[in-house]
Design a protein around this motif. Structure first.
Motif, PDB file in Angstrom:
ATOM      1  N   PHE A 315      -5.775   4.840   4.543  1.00 60.18           N
ATOM      2  CA  PHE A 315      -4.539   5.318   4.715  1.00 60.18           C
ATOM      3  C   PHE A 315      -3.435   4.238   5.376  1.00 60.18           C
ATOM      4  O   PHE A 315      -2.244   4.340   5.055  1.00 60.18           O
ATOM      5  CB  PHE A 315      -4.429   6.507   5.723  1.00 60.18           C
ATOM      6  CG  PHE A 315      -2.983   7.192   6.040  1.00 60.18           C
ATOM      7  CD1 PHE A 315      -2.562   8.032   4.942  1.00 60.18           C
ATOM      8  CD2 PHE A 315      -2.466   7.321   7.217  1.00 60.18           C
ATOM      9  CE1 PHE A 315      -1.246   8.400   5.067  1.00 60.18           C
ATOM     10  CE2 PHE A 315      -1.289   8.077   7.350  1.00 60.18           C
ATOM     11  CZ  PHE A 315      -0.677   8.418   6.141  1.00 60.18           C
ATOM     12  N   LEU A 316      -3.947   3.270   6.464  1.00 55.76           N
ATOM     13  CA  LEU A 316      -3.256   2.296   6.768  1.00 55.76           C
ATOM     14  C   LEU A 316      -2.562   1.340   5.506  1.00 55.76           C
ATOM     15  O   LEU A 316      -1.577   0.990   5.351  1.00 55.76           O
ATOM     16  CB  LEU A 316      -3.948   1.283   7.744  1.00 55.76           C
ATOM     17  CG  LEU A 316      -4.139   2.055   9.033  1.00 55.76           C
ATOM     18  CD1 LEU A 316      -4.908   1.040   9.823  1.00 55.76           C
ATOM     19  CD2 LEU A 316      -2.970   2.356   9.880  1.00 55.76           C
ATOM     20  N   ARG A 317      -3.588   0.939   4.817  1.00 55.31           N
ATOM     21  CA  ARG A 317      -3.221   0.385   3.405  1.00 55.31           C
ATOM     22  C   ARG A 317      -2.091   1.197   2.495  1.00 55.31           C
ATOM     23  O   ARG A 317      -1.154   0.421   2.028  1.00 55.31           O
ATOM     24  CB  ARG A 317      -4.438   0.065   2.632  1.00 55.31           C
ATOM     25  CG  ARG A 317      -5.462  -0.850   3.499  1.00 55.31           C
ATOM     26  CD  ARG A 317      -6.636  -1.034   2.455  1.00 55.31           C
ATOM     27  NE  ARG A 317      -7.770  -1.904   3.213  1.00 55.31           N
ATOM     28  CZ  ARG A 317      -9.014  -1.756   3.054  1.00 55.31           C
ATOM     29  NH1 ARG A 317      -9.578  -1.272   2.140  1.00 55.31           N
ATOM     30  NH2 ARG A 317      -9.810  -2.481   3.693  1.00 55.31           N
ATOM     31  N   LEU A 318      -2.271   2.386   2.620  1.00 54.97           N
ATOM     32  CA  LEU A 318      -1.266   3.262   1.879  1.00 54.97           C
ATOM     33  C   LEU A 318       0.234   2.964   2.498  1.00 54.97           C
ATOM     34  O   LEU A 318       1.156   2.882   1.764  1.00 54.97           O
ATOM     35  CB  LEU A 318      -1.886   4.798   1.551  1.00 54.97           C
ATOM     36  CG  LEU A 318      -3.071   4.984   0.608  1.00 54.97           C
ATOM     37  CD1 LEU A 318      -3.559   6.345   0.788  1.00 54.97           C
ATOM     38  CD2 LEU A 318      -2.312   4.681  -0.694  1.00 54.97           C
ATOM     39  N   THR A 319       0.124   3.259   3.657  1.00 48.54           N
ATOM     40  CA  THR A 319       1.486   3.577   4.403  1.00 48.54           C
ATOM     41  C   THR A 319       2.180   2.243   4.353  1.00 48.54           C
ATOM     42  O   THR A 319       3.407   2.050   4.428  1.00 48.54           O
ATOM     43  CB  THR A 319       1.217   4.135   5.996  1.00 48.54           C
ATOM     44  OG1 THR A 319       0.148   3.123   6.508  1.00 48.54           O
ATOM     45  CG2 THR A 319       1.059   5.456   5.932  1.00 48.54           C
ATOM     46  N   ARG A 320       1.317   1.233   4.599  1.00 50.57           N
ATOM     47  CA  ARG A 320       2.045  -0.227   4.753  1.00 50.57           C
ATOM     48  C   ARG A 320       2.481  -0.657   3.468  1.00 50.57           C
ATOM     49  O   ARG A 320       3.577  -1.297   3.286  1.00 50.57           O
ATOM     50  CB  ARG A 320       1.049  -1.228   5.425  1.00 50.57           C
ATOM     51  CG  ARG A 320       0.877  -1.114   6.756  1.00 50.57           C
ATOM     52  CD  ARG A 320      -0.334  -1.897   7.452  1.00 50.57           C
ATOM     53  NE  ARG A 320      -0.388  -1.822   8.663  1.00 50.57           N
ATOM     54  CZ  ARG A 320      -1.513  -2.486   9.443  1.00 50.57           C
ATOM     55  NH1 ARG A 320      -2.236  -3.105   9.070  1.00 50.57           N
ATOM     56  NH2 ARG A 320      -1.413  -2.366  11.068  1.00 50.57           N
ATOM     57  N   GLY A 321       1.753  -0.333   2.368  1.00 51.68           N
ATOM     58  CA  GLY A 321       1.995  -0.616   0.994  1.00 51.68           C
ATOM     59  C   GLY A 321       3.241   0.123   0.623  1.00 51.68           C
ATOM     60  O   GLY A 321       4.105  -0.429  -0.050  1.00 51.68           O
ATOM     61  N   ILE A 322       3.125   1.409   0.878  1.00 52.98           N
ATOM     62  CA  ILE A 322       4.628   2.384   0.416  1.00 52.98           C
ATOM     63  C   ILE A 322       5.720   1.768   1.241  1.00 52.98           C
ATOM     64  O   ILE A 322       6.845   1.796   0.512  1.00 52.98           O
ATOM     65  CB  ILE A 322       4.080   3.736   0.385  1.00 52.98           C
ATOM     66  CG1 ILE A 322       2.923   4.158  -0.653  1.00 52.98           C
ATOM     67  CG2 ILE A 322       5.410   4.667   0.012  1.00 52.98           C
ATOM     68  CD1 ILE A 322       2.496   5.486  -0.381  1.00 52.98           C
TER      69      ILE A 322
END
Length: 359
Positions: A315-322
């Motif tokens: 989820f960290l990768r998702l939030t930082r990516g988006i």
């Protein structure tokens, strides 16, 4: 004070604790886990950052410089690119954290020394990577004592503002701490009050009973996401560069993953205190190993494998990516797939446990 009566009470509590194997295991397990995580897995010296090389000079000297920087073991050159567009795509998808760009006039810049001969592009959505890149930019190359002045280019957070890095991660941390704990304690409380036995006598199937207990907390989680985003925007000017709908879709999947973990814990715990202990037992590895507090690339491979199982990592990768890199869900499909698999696995385990209780 009667010491004999006091001793009898103390002895009774110790015997009761010995019979409560779960609590006894938590007493021993939590400090052991903390010691192992802090002493073995947490490493502030970043090594093996996934990186790419864009060598526009393609000369013997440029290839020698790439080999020299690669020998530092800070960057792990996994991609050799042909154009800047590939670099932008890999950074946006989160497949690399840094890129070494060698301009076509590399040798001329070495001779004139009027411009930086190398450019180091870093993913500014991760504050730890920024700090490591600044160190690498001044890294002395033994075979190139005259090679100085590596230009550092910070993508996505050029001003290096700490809230821009921390707020996207805090969304996941807050959801982890609240969703897992709320669900686990709420379900155990229902069982302690006898309400669960009443529900078991109804025609509800294990799937209906489990989902019915999980879904009300989904709205609470989405409200928390909205609050964090609003406060982050108003107080710290944290942007959402990507699609807001994509961010909420990723948050929804992560909320479900956290809730199913809480449901599974509730099927193991026999009291609210045990549910709280077990919930906190899952918080520590997620926060420490996900890359929120410490560099993911600096951890040993075994710790990284464990972290890949944890939902907060993805989820960290998702939030930082988006939020910071304008990535779409298609760019981050692997993180979504892992979260979906985790959710289904935890839900399956929880339903199996509920079915066992029904039998």
């Amino acid at each position: 004070m009667n010491l004999r009566r006091l001793g009898a009470i103390v002895l009774k509590e110790l015997r009761q604790l010995r019979r409560d194997r779960l609590t006894f295991a938590m007493i021993v397990g939590i400090p052991v886990m903390q010691l192992v995580l802090f002493g073995y897995a947490i490493n502030m010296d970043v090594r093996g950052l996934h990186a790419a090389v864009l060598d526009q000079a393609n000369t013997a000297q440029s290839r020698e410089v790439v080999a020299e920087i690669g020998a530092s073991q800070v960057l792990d050159f996994r991609y050799h690119l042909a154009n800047p567009q590939e670099l932008d795509r890999l950074l946006r998808e989160g497949r690399i954290s840094a890129a070494l760009v060698i301009p076509s006039d590399f040798e001329a810049r070495l001779q004139r020394r009027d411009r930086p001969p190398l450019q180091l592009v870093v993913d500014g959505s991760d504050q730890v990577i920024q700090a490591s890149a600044r160190q690498l930019a001044t890294y002395p190359l033994p075979g190139w004592p005259h090679l100085t002045g590596i230009q550092l280019v910070n993508f996505y957070n050029p001003e290096r503002l700490a809230p821009v890095n921390t707020v996207p991660g805090l969304i996941g941390v807050i959801l982890t701490m609240t969703m897992v704990l709320f669900t686990a304690i709420a379900l155990v409380r229902e069982r302690e009050r006898g309400n669960m036995e009443m529900l078991i006598t109804t025609p509800l199937s294990p799937w209906e009973l489990t989902l019915g207990k999980v879904l009300p907390f989904v709205g609470i989680g989405l409200v928390q996401v909205t609050v964090v985003l609003l406060v982050g925007r108003l107080l710290f000017e944290v942007p959402v560069r990507g699609s807001l709908w994509a961010l909420y879709a990723a948050a929804l999947l992560f909320i479900l993953a956290s809730l199913t973990l809480g449901v599974f814990i509730s099927t193991l715990a026999r009291s609210q205190f045990q549910a709280m202990q077990m919930a906190f037992f899952t918080f520590l590895p997620q926060i420490l190993l996900s890359g929120f507090m410490f560099p993911f690339a600096g951890m040993p491979k075994a710790a990284q494998w464990i972290a890949e199982i944890l939902p907060l990592t993805h989820f960290l990768r998702l939030t930082r990516g988006i939020m910071l890199r304008s990535a779409g869900l298609a760019d981050l499909w692997l993180e979504l797939a892992v979260l979906g698999a985790f959710t289904l696995a935890m839900l399956g385990f929880a339903v199996a446990r509920v079915h066992k209780r029904l039998d």
